[in-house]
Motif scaffolding. Sequence first.
Motif, PDB file in Angstrom:
ATOM      1  N   UNK A  33       0.863  -1.175   0.000  1.00 36.63           N
ATOM      2  CA  UNK A  33       0.000   0.000   0.000  1.00 36.63           C
ATOM      3  C   UNK A  33       0.902   1.229   0.000  1.00 36.63           C
ATOM      4  N   UNK A  34       0.715   2.108  -0.996  1.00 33.88           N
ATOM      5  CA  UNK A  34       1.528   3.318  -1.108  1.00 33.88           C
ATOM      6  C   UNK A  34       0.617   4.519  -0.865  1.00 33.88           C
ATOM      7  N   UNK A  35       0.915   5.279   0.188  1.00 31.86           N
ATOM      8  CA  UNK A  35       0.088   6.411   0.576  1.00 31.86           C
ATOM      9  C   UNK A  35       0.493   7.672  -0.177  1.00 31.86           C
ATOM     10  N   UNK A  36      -0.335   8.711  -0.048  1.00 30.19           N
ATOM     11  CA  UNK A  36      -0.062  10.005  -0.689  1.00 30.19           C
ATOM     12  C   UNK A  36       1.276  10.584  -0.266  1.00 30.19           C
ATOM     13  N   UNK A  37       1.652  10.374   0.988  1.00 26.85           N
ATOM     14  CA  UNK A  37       2.913  10.936   1.477  1.00 26.85           C
ATOM     15  C   UNK A  37       4.080   9.962   1.300  1.00 26.85           C
ATOM     16  N   UNK A  38       3.932   9.027   0.353  1.00 27.19           N
ATOM     17  CA  UNK A  38       4.979   8.106  -0.076  1.00 27.19           C
ATOM     18  C   UNK A  38       5.424   7.142   1.021  1.00 27.19           C
ATOM     19  N   UNK A  39       4.484   6.669   1.803  1.00 25.69           N
ATOM     20  CA  UNK A  39       4.768   5.608   2.771  1.00 25.69           C
ATOM     21  C   UNK A  39       4.371   4.280   2.133  1.00 25.69           C
ATOM     22  N   UNK A  40       5.205   3.286   2.286  1.00 30.97           N
ATOM     23  CA  UNK A  40       4.982   1.967   1.695  1.00 30.97           C
ATOM     24  C   UNK A  40       4.769   0.962   2.823  1.00 30.97           C
ATOM     25  N   UNK A  41       3.676   0.198   2.737  1.00 28.82           N
ATOM     26  CA  UNK A  41       3.368  -0.786   3.768  1.00 28.82           C
ATOM     27  C   UNK A  41       3.008  -2.123   3.133  1.00 28.82           C
ATOM     28  N   UNK A  42       3.695  -3.176   3.546  1.00 27.11           N
ATOM     29  CA  UNK A  42       3.358  -4.528   3.106  1.00 27.11           C
ATOM     30  C   UNK A  42       2.064  -4.925   3.794  1.00 27.11           C
ATOM     31  N   UNK A  43       1.098  -5.437   3.012  1.00 26.67           N
ATOM     32  CA  UNK A  43      -0.231  -5.747   3.546  1.00 26.67           C
ATOM     33  C   UNK A  43      -0.681  -7.144   3.159  1.00 26.67           C
ATOM     34  N   UNK A  44      -1.580  -7.672   3.989  1.00 25.98           N
ATOM     35  CA  UNK A  44      -2.246  -8.932   3.716  1.00 25.98           C
ATOM     36  C   UNK A  44      -3.741  -8.716   3.934  1.00 25.98           C
ATOM     37  N   UNK A  45      -4.553  -9.138   2.968  1.00 20.11           N
ATOM     38  CA  UNK A  45      -6.009  -9.009   3.100  1.00 20.11           C
ATOM     39  C   UNK A  45      -6.492 -10.019   4.139  1.00 20.11           C
ATOM     40  N   UNK A  46      -7.286  -9.542   5.104  1.00 21.39           N
ATOM     41  CA  UNK A  46      -7.847 -10.435   6.124  1.00 21.39           C
ATOM     42  C   UNK A  46      -9.359 -10.605   5.967  1.00 21.39           C
ATOM     43  N   UNK A  47     -10.025  -9.678   5.261  1.00 21.77           N
ATOM     44  CA  UNK A  47     -11.448  -9.839   4.962  1.00 21.77           C
ATOM     45  C   UNK A  47     -11.825  -8.991   3.749  1.00 21.77           C
ATOM     46  N   UNK A  48     -12.914  -9.380   3.088  1.00 20.67           N
ATOM     47  CA  UNK A  48     -13.497  -8.662   1.942  1.00 20.67           C
ATOM     48  C   UNK A  48     -15.003  -8.616   2.162  1.00 20.67           C
ATOM     49  N   UNK A  49     -15.570  -7.388   2.128  1.00 22.12           N
ATOM     50  CA  UNK A  49     -17.020  -7.211   2.278  1.00 22.12           C
ATOM     51  C   UNK A  49     -17.471  -6.087   1.370  1.00 22.12           C
ATOM     52  N   UNK A  50     -18.390  -6.396   0.467  1.00 22.16           N
ATOM     53  CA  UNK A  50     -18.881  -5.363  -0.438  1.00 22.16           C
ATOM     54  C   UNK A  50     -17.734  -4.732  -1.202  1.00 22.16           C
TER      55      UNK A  50
END
Length: 96
Positions: A64-81
């Motif tokens: 995930x790359x934010x507007x202020x250029x922060x990078x975070x490794x992510x894992x999806x834990x749920x999906x709804x809608x």
Amino acid sequence: MAVRKSKPQVTEKRQFQRTETLNPANIVGSEREAGLICMILDWSHSGARLGLGNPDSCPDHFTLVTQDNRWMACEVVWRRGEQVGVRFLKGLEAGG
């Protein structure tokens, strides 16, 4: 006399308090292919809730790359809608 059933109390299971936000961000897959645009709806120290047009197009693991250029490794834990919940796998990183 009528007996009213009370609603069960919902216990907060989150370890960290969430902060509401409406910040755009990009989802970048493992091969750094063109990212998906998403909206960070809220986040905490450990994860975030993201809004996406099509959550099925979101990979299970991504950066995930934010507007202020922060990078975070992510894992999806749920999906709804049109939303997905993610857990941060590493701390915040500046730059890529």
